[in-house]
Design an enzyme around this catalytic site. Sequence first.
Site: not given
Length: 363
Positions: A125, A132
Amino acid sequence: MSVKSVPVLPSPKTSVVQQPNLSIPPLLGASLEELTGWVQQQGQPAYRGKQLHEWIYQKGVRSLSDISVFSKQWRAEVAEIPIGRSNIQYRSVAPDGTVKYLLQLSDDQIIECVGIPAEKRLTVCVSTQVGCPMACDFCATGKQGYKRNLGRHEIVDQVLTVQEDFQQRVSHVVFMGMGEPLLNTDHVIGSVKSLNQDVGIGQRNLTVSTVGIRDRIRQLAQHQLQVTLAVSLHAPNQALREQLIPSARSYPIEDLLAECREYVKITGRRVSFEYVLLAGVNDLPEHALELARHLRGFQSHVNLIPYNPITEADYKRPNENRIQAFVKVLKQQQIAVSVRYSRGLEADAACGQLRTNENKKES
Ligand code: SAH
């Protein structure tokens, strides 16, 4: 087995930082053709490009000065050219074998990636940004703020790092770590191509997950990649989606779904919709019914993700009965559905738990 505790890192600066000033771009992420062009520019024969490619992607060399098949003199000349590898700052192993890594980048920023082993598979991942900016209410990364986009080399590096650490070839990559991939489209597409052609992972084993950025899904479709597109829907209507995902305010759910339909038409690939199940918020049978109405006849698949708790939010994971009731409604409506029980929960490595400011108390 308990998880090793994660060290306390400096508290995060929420301000955006510049991407490192790379007067000499790192070589990682470059194709065989690009590397061959580069060695020729340096006055070397073309076959050196193939050697360089092999040393970077197969042998995982970290410095050009370690490439023993190159002449001593040339190695000394190019010793300062960066390959672009990170350093593992910390690794934490969950009882299910999932490993979470904190990686230190060339400008000392820290990102996370996760290695998820399963029978015959090793999935990584990867993060696409430091932090973010999307600020989804249930996601730890969103709570930490945004710093910068990752370069193509920094995305490919995460996969090589996990591959080396597990001593096993990576079979699948999910772009579901920190960050919003479609805010960093060029480097995400560059890394998809490199993971495919240079690292040797089939495009169909790559999944790019997005919360949905206007026009970017359409743009991605134009590249005709064979990757799986996963869209974080999380709600069956605009009002609820806005409550959970601030950016949804400027991108109505109907527009998002219309763009997804175009993606299916252009690429011939089905879209997978992610839906985090939050108890009492979006997990009622009527929500499932409303979701099914949107997706009927749509070449798609719903991935339900029971909420993984984070300290910064008050949501609860629904109990198993509620989860199964939701599944049942979708199945009755002929919607393809699966439940994704996240791996690595105990190492804070599961979906939505990735944060580099480990200000959370370890129990
Ligand atoms: N920005 C991309 C990738 C993010 S993470 C995106 O939004 O798709 C991958 C998935 O984990 C997303 O669907 C995200 O919404 C989900 N997720 C975030 N926080 C979560 C949490 N606490 N529990 C379960 N899933 C979560």
